[in-house]
Motif scaffolding. Structure first.
Motif, mmCIF file in Angstrom:
data_model
loop_
_atom_site.group_PDB
_atom_site.id
_atom_site.type_symbol
_atom_site.label_atom_id
_atom_site.label_comp_id
_atom_site.label_asym_id
_atom_site.label_seq_id
_atom_site.Cartn_x
_atom_site.Cartn_y
_atom_site.Cartn_z
ATOM 1 N N MET B 1 0.827 -1.202 0.000
ATOM 2 C CA MET B 1 0.000 0.000 0.000
ATOM 3 C C MET B 1 0.859 1.248 0.000
ATOM 4 N N MET B 25 -4.297 6.189 4.179
ATOM 5 C CA MET B 25 -4.631 5.146 5.150
ATOM 6 C C MET B 25 -6.086 5.221 5.569
ATOM 7 N N GLY B 29 -8.747 2.353 4.924
ATOM 8 C CA GLY B 29 -9.392 1.790 6.112
ATOM 9 C C GLY B 29 -10.894 1.924 6.033
ATOM 10 N N VAL B 32 -12.393 -0.554 3.640
ATOM 11 C CA VAL B 32 -12.488 -1.910 4.188
ATOM 12 C C VAL B 32 -13.607 -1.982 5.224
ATOM 13 N N PHE B 110 -8.798 -6.514 11.128
ATOM 14 C CA PHE B 110 -8.814 -6.476 9.668
ATOM 15 C C PHE B 110 -7.575 -5.814 9.080
ATOM 16 N N VAL B 111 -6.737 -5.192 9.925
ATOM 17 C CA VAL B 111 -5.495 -4.620 9.410
ATOM 18 C C VAL B 111 -4.677 -5.712 8.737
ATOM 19 N N ILE B 121 -4.145 -4.523 3.988
ATOM 20 C CA ILE B 121 -3.925 -3.179 4.515
ATOM 21 C C ILE B 121 -2.478 -3.031 4.946
ATOM 22 N N ALA B 122 -1.983 -3.929 5.795
ATOM 23 C CA ALA B 122 -0.587 -3.870 6.199
ATOM 24 C C ALA B 122 -0.143 -5.288 6.508
ATOM 25 N N ASP B 123 0.872 -5.759 5.787
ATOM 26 C CA ASP B 123 1.366 -7.106 6.018
ATOM 27 C C ASP B 123 2.405 -7.047 7.130
#
Lengths: 161, 401
Positions: B1, B25, B29, B32, B110-111, B121-123
């Protein structure tokens, strides 16, 4: 990496904003006419029997205590399982395996101790009068001379919640 | 992202760049949360009612929109319009704040939940640990709700929920370890990357131990999500509505939204850890098509898990408290240990893995599933062949004779 962690803050903020938005929207639309009886505690329509901030069963604390020990254990195993594959690739797999087994073995001894002490048993018989015979459940085997299905009053009872 | 935002922001520097990141972000967010999580939590309530109805030979909601599909919107509107009642004896600040805590714990998960190979969203490099940590925040909210209501049903429901969730967190965390052992990473994309597109390349079929881990994780996740057969905290036949007894209108809806949305979190976690995630064969080099296919596969697997949980809820009776605790501490914790150390021992004994063991496990599972499918087919055919009118006359004859 910091960018990734900033996303967590954004999601926490969204998690607070979302219910706040719904409650705010509701506040504009919903009726508000409180009344004394409407605001009483719900006890199936009976008169409220008093405050509910009471002592509850000690077993819940016991489970929490066992949990803490195991949760700390899990937290310590997390990094080990992550690098375990690298250790196996280096040929030190057996050493790592034995080390975790010793660590977990000590904690498993704790579980065995709690288990044999009977603290994992949720239903406990409380014998109030020690010299009474064991109660007979309906349909159970008949002890000589007693009526079928007679439960000795006060002899033994199950404590559940 | 971040790479995507970098291309958008061009050569902006300093504060301008930071604000650009922040806006990106928030937009992602919000997409989602409002575009996926909330509609999912609503639609799954409708789907659940329809599926139960089908299983129990009823019709289910079918009035609002095609097949009753808009029922969840109608319910949402109704709940927003309901009066918000806070009992006079309740602890007001805690009472009002509890649903927020539950929602934060649920949405923050869910992040780290992937949607496809590139869409996440963020690995985080601690992905799965983060998800386990954040989903346990829900316990705090439930305990707050139970205690602050000053109602005995709520109190019992709240402490039951807390005991159950913390107990089942141990087998759930332990059952994550076989997958982590095999992947060597905690990152969600990393765990999926170690698996393959073909079913026998999933972590689930690596060995009997990981198969055991899969079963334990699914069961423990059900218990952590307060789903039947482990829905004791809100057992309506004993505790009215458990910790949510005193909640009304939108506030109670928030608890139930978190509970139903959690179904997807459970499904996505099971899919990520054991069911191969979004892995599809490389059929094209077009990244858009590839991501769409991966998204379809991931959603398909997760929704299959969700369907399975709904099916279980319609089928199984609720367990008792003592059975619940005994199942956790006397069966699942030792079995989870066996699963972890079995996998680790196999890794030491066979550092390159055993293809035979993998195929054997896969064959056994496929055999069991086919056997079950034939049993279901037999019962379906038999129930269709039964003539209900003759059945009722037969029963009355049996009574009279």
């Amino acid at each position: 990496m910091l960018f990734d962690y900033a996303n967590i803050l954004v999601f926490v903020a969204l998690g607070l904003f979302m219910p706040a938005m719904m409650m705010g929207l509701g506040a504009l639309l919903r009726p508000h006419n409180p009344e004394k009886r409407k605001l009483t505690t719900y006890e199936c329509g009976e008169e409220v029997s008093g405050n509910s901030w009471i002592n509850f069963n000690i077993r819940f604390y016991l489970v929490a205590l066992i949990f803490i020990v195991f949760d700390v254990e899990v937290a310590f195993i997390y990094p080990v399982v992550t690098v375990f594959g690298d250790w196996v690739a280096d040929g030190r797999g057996l050493f790592a395996l034995v080390e975790i087994l010793i660590f977990v073995g000590i904690l498993l001894a704790g579980l065995v101790y709690v288990w044999t002490k009977g603290d994992l048993v949720w239903l406990k018989s409380v014998v109030t009068q020690g010299d009474e015979p064991e109660p007979t459940l309906p349909g159970g085997p008949l002890p000589g001379g007693t009526l079928p299905g007679r439960v000795v009053p006060g002899g033994s009872r199950h404590v559940a919640d | 992202m971040q790479a995507f935002l970098d291309t958008l922001l061009g050569d902006a520097v300093g504060l301008e760049r930071q604000l650009g990141y922040l806006a990106g972000m928030v937009v992602f967010g919000a997409v989602v949360v409002f575009g996926f999580v909330l509609p999912f939590a609503g639609i799954v309530t409708w789907a659940e009612r329809r599926i139960w109805a089908r299983i129990q030979s009823r019709v289910g909601p079918n009035r609002v929109g095609p097949f009753g599909f808009l029922q969840w919107l109608a319910d949402g509107v109704k709940n927003i319009l309901k009066e918000d009642i806070i009992p006079t004896v309740a602890d007001r600040p805690l009472f009002r704040f509890a649903p927020y805590v539950v929602m934060v714990g649920f949405i923050a998960a869910f992040v780290c939940i992937p949607f496809s190979g590139d869409l996440i969203i963020a690995d985080l490099n601690i992905g799965i640990l983060y998800v386990t940590a954040v989903t346990s925040v829900v316990v705090v909210g439930i305990l707050m709700a139970g205690w602050s209501s000053n109602n005995r049903w709520s109190l019992l429901g709240g402490i039951r929920a807390a005991t159950q969730i913390i107990s089942y967190e141990i087998p759930a965390s332990l059952a994550i370890f076989p997958a982590v052992l095999l992947s060597g990473t905690l990152s969600m994309q990393g765990i999926i990357g170690e698996q393959g597109a073909a079913p026998w390349q999933w972590h689930m079929f690596h060995s009997p131990f990981t198969l055991l881990g899969f079963g334990l994780f699914f069961t423990a996740a059900l218990a952590e999500g307060n789903r039947t057969p482990f829905d004791l905290p809100e057992a309506e036949s004993e505790l009215v509505a458990g910790f949510a007894t005193e909640y009304s209108g939108m506030r109670s809806t928030l608890f139930f939204m978190a509970e139903w949305g959690n179904l997807y979190v459970i499904g996505a976690l099971v899919t990520t850890l054991y069911l191969g995630g979004w892995q599809v064969p490389q059929f094209t080099y077009n990244p858009v098509l590839m991501n769409l296919a991966q998204m379809g596969v991931f959603l398909g697997k997760s929704l299959a898990c969700v369907f399975f949980m709904i099916w279980l809820r319609a089928t199984l009776p609720r367990v008792r408290v003592d059975q619940l605790m005994a199942l956790c501490w006397k069966y699942m914790v030792p079995l989870a240990m066996l699963s972890v150390f079995g996998t680790a021992t196999l890794m030491v004994a066979l550092p390159n893995g055993s293809h035979t063991l993998r195929m054997a496990t896969f064959a056994v599972v496929v055999g069991v599933v086919i056997r079950f499918a034939f049993k279901v087919r037999f019962h379906l055919k038999r129930s269709r062949a039964l003539d209900y009118s003759s059945l009722s006359t037969g029963a009355s004859q049996g009574l009279s004779s």
